[in-house]
Enzyme design. Structure first.
Site, PDB file in Angstrom:
ATOM      1  N   HIS A  24      39.732  12.999 -23.120  1.00 48.82           N
ATOM      2  CA  HIS A  24      38.452  13.413 -23.697  1.00 48.82           C
ATOM      3  C   HIS A  24      38.127  14.843 -23.289  1.00 48.82           C
ATOM      4  CE1 HIS A  24      34.255  12.791 -25.112  1.00 48.82           C
ATOM      5  NE2 HIS A  24      33.992  13.672 -24.157  1.00 48.82           N
ATOM      6  N   GLU A  25      38.201  15.102 -21.998  1.00 43.95           N
ATOM      7  CA  GLU A  25      37.884  16.454 -21.509  1.00 43.95           C
ATOM      8  C   GLU A  25      38.939  17.465 -21.930  1.00 43.95           C
ATOM      9  OE1 GLU A  25      35.025  16.908 -20.466  1.00 43.95           O
ATOM     10  OE2 GLU A  25      34.467  14.822 -20.104  1.00 43.95           O
ATOM     11  N   HIS A  62      37.977  18.963 -25.284  1.00 46.27           N
ATOM     12  CA  HIS A  62      37.011  20.058 -25.128  1.00 46.27           C
ATOM     13  C   HIS A  62      37.708  21.320 -24.616  1.00 46.27           C
ATOM     14  CE1 HIS A  62      33.666  17.453 -25.908  1.00 46.27           C
ATOM     15  NE2 HIS A  62      33.788  16.749 -24.802  1.00 46.27           N
TER      16      HIS A  62
END
Length: 378
Positions: free
Chosen positions: A30-31, A34
């Site tokens: 998820h990170e 980003h």
């Protein structure tokens, strides 16, 4: 009380490593979503953290990003240049005082479309991770379905009252096709006790009956007591599971379809809980997820990867909800900025952030209460 504490301790030796594996993998990708999109737009990343709080171990790369693992591994964050905190709230005053060259590498200094893409990249990475894992699982093990044939019908149950008999094959519920027995408890549990039109195939003859599920307390597939709606049937154990094998293209298509199914089921489940048609005790927190991870890990590593895929889709979806503090909240702010032609005022953003904190903390507390209730601490 002692039994409950023993249950809690019981999941720790295997459940804790399994839980950390599942959460770390989901949070990392998820990170990473980003991070990669931000880097592609030239944004400087100050911190990439798995977990919160004090750093356990870490290093700084050539571009000045601090990669670290922190002591509370129940999430993670990416902190960009110009951010006021780990939630990527912009520090407007600090950014305004920066030199143009420094401001150009902050997230706040990017056009609104690029900021929106950075925010959306985390959930998208979760969906992508699930599709990749499910594609691999379908290639390795195929797709297993259990024929939706009734084995037993409980006496005086809704199914018995509707005239359902052992040997009946359920083909649809309320018009939705049924191809796998495991679809039955999923649909029935979310019925809210409303009348269900159940289409059967009985010795080659199609017929439709109506049943109203009853709410009961029983153990779920993980052995925990929970409230759910049932009609009082079990599957035909003599029916052998059907395994469908795929090539690479078929496995990818099945993975995409499964990912969409998880999204639709999650949204339906949340909606049913909101309107009271599904029990909120199905919500699980960290302790509950540890118990689930332990029980799945006991079955094997492949089922654990399946759990990672399911959780990854759910985390990605929840992060898209328009709640300040989550990625969806950032997208909401960026949408307002695109419409208004300017960012929302600092006061409005601050109030939204506080609302998001209260909502998220409230959800954490509710899930913790349900976890402790499963341990019979109340």
């Amino acid at each position: 009380m002692l039994d409950a504490l023993r249950d809690f301790a019981g999941w720790t030796p295997l459940g804790l490593p399994a839980l950390l594996f599942v959460i770390t993998l989901v949070v990392f990708f998820h990170e990473l979503g980003h991070f990669l999109v931000a880097r592609a737009f030239g944004v400087k990343v100050d911190v990439f953290s798995i977990g919160f709080g004090r750093e356990i171990v870490g290093f700084t790369d050539k571009r000045g990003t601090r990669w670290k693992v922190s002591w509370l591994p129940i999430g993670g964050y990416v902190k960009f240049a110009g951010d006021a905190n780990a939630a990527s709230a912009p520090d407007a005053k600090a950014v305004a005082q920066m030199a143009p060259a420094d401001r150009a590498v902050t997230l706040a200094g990017q056009p609104v479309l690029q900021r929106a893409l950075v925010a959306a990249a985390g959930p998208f990475a979760n969906f992508l991770l699930a599709i990749v894992l499910l594609t691999g699982l379908f290639l390795y093990a195929g797709h297993v379905t259990v024929p939706p044939v009734i084995g037993t019908v409980a006496k005086d149950s809704p199914a018995a009252g509707a005239g359902i008999r052992p040997g009946d094959r359920i083909t649809a519920i309320d018009g939705s096709p049924i191809t796998d027995y495991l679809q039955l408890p999923q649909i029935i549990s979310m019925s809210g006790g409303e009348d269900l039109a159940i289409t059967l195939n009985r010795q080659g003859r199609a017929l439709t009956v109506h049943a109203v599920p009853h709410l009961v307390r029983q153990r779920d597939q993980f052995g925990d007591m929970s409230s759910t709606f049932v009609i009082g049937v079990t599957q035909m154990t003599s029916e052998k599971p059907v395994v469908e094998y795929y090539g690479p293209v078929g496995a990818f298509g099945a993975a995409c379809a499964k990912t969409w199914e998880i999204i639709a089921t999650t949204l339906t489940g949340i909606g049913k809980m909101v309107i009271g048609h599904a029990s909120a005790d199905q919500i699980r927190g960290t302790i509950g997820m540890g118990q689930v991870a332990k029980k799945v890990a006991e079955i094997g590593f492949v089922p654990l990867l399946s759990l990672v895929a399911i959780l990854s889709v759910s985390i990605g979806l929840i992060n898209l909800f328009p709640i300040p503090l989550l990625d969806g909240g950032h997208l909401l702010y960026y949408g307002c900025e695109a419409v208004l032609g300017r960012p929302l005022g600092e006061r409005a953003q601050e109030l939204g952030f506080r609302f998001g904190v209260v909502l998220v903390v409230g959800l954490v507390l509710v899930s913790a209460v349900h976890d402790l209730a499963r341990l019979n601490l109340f």
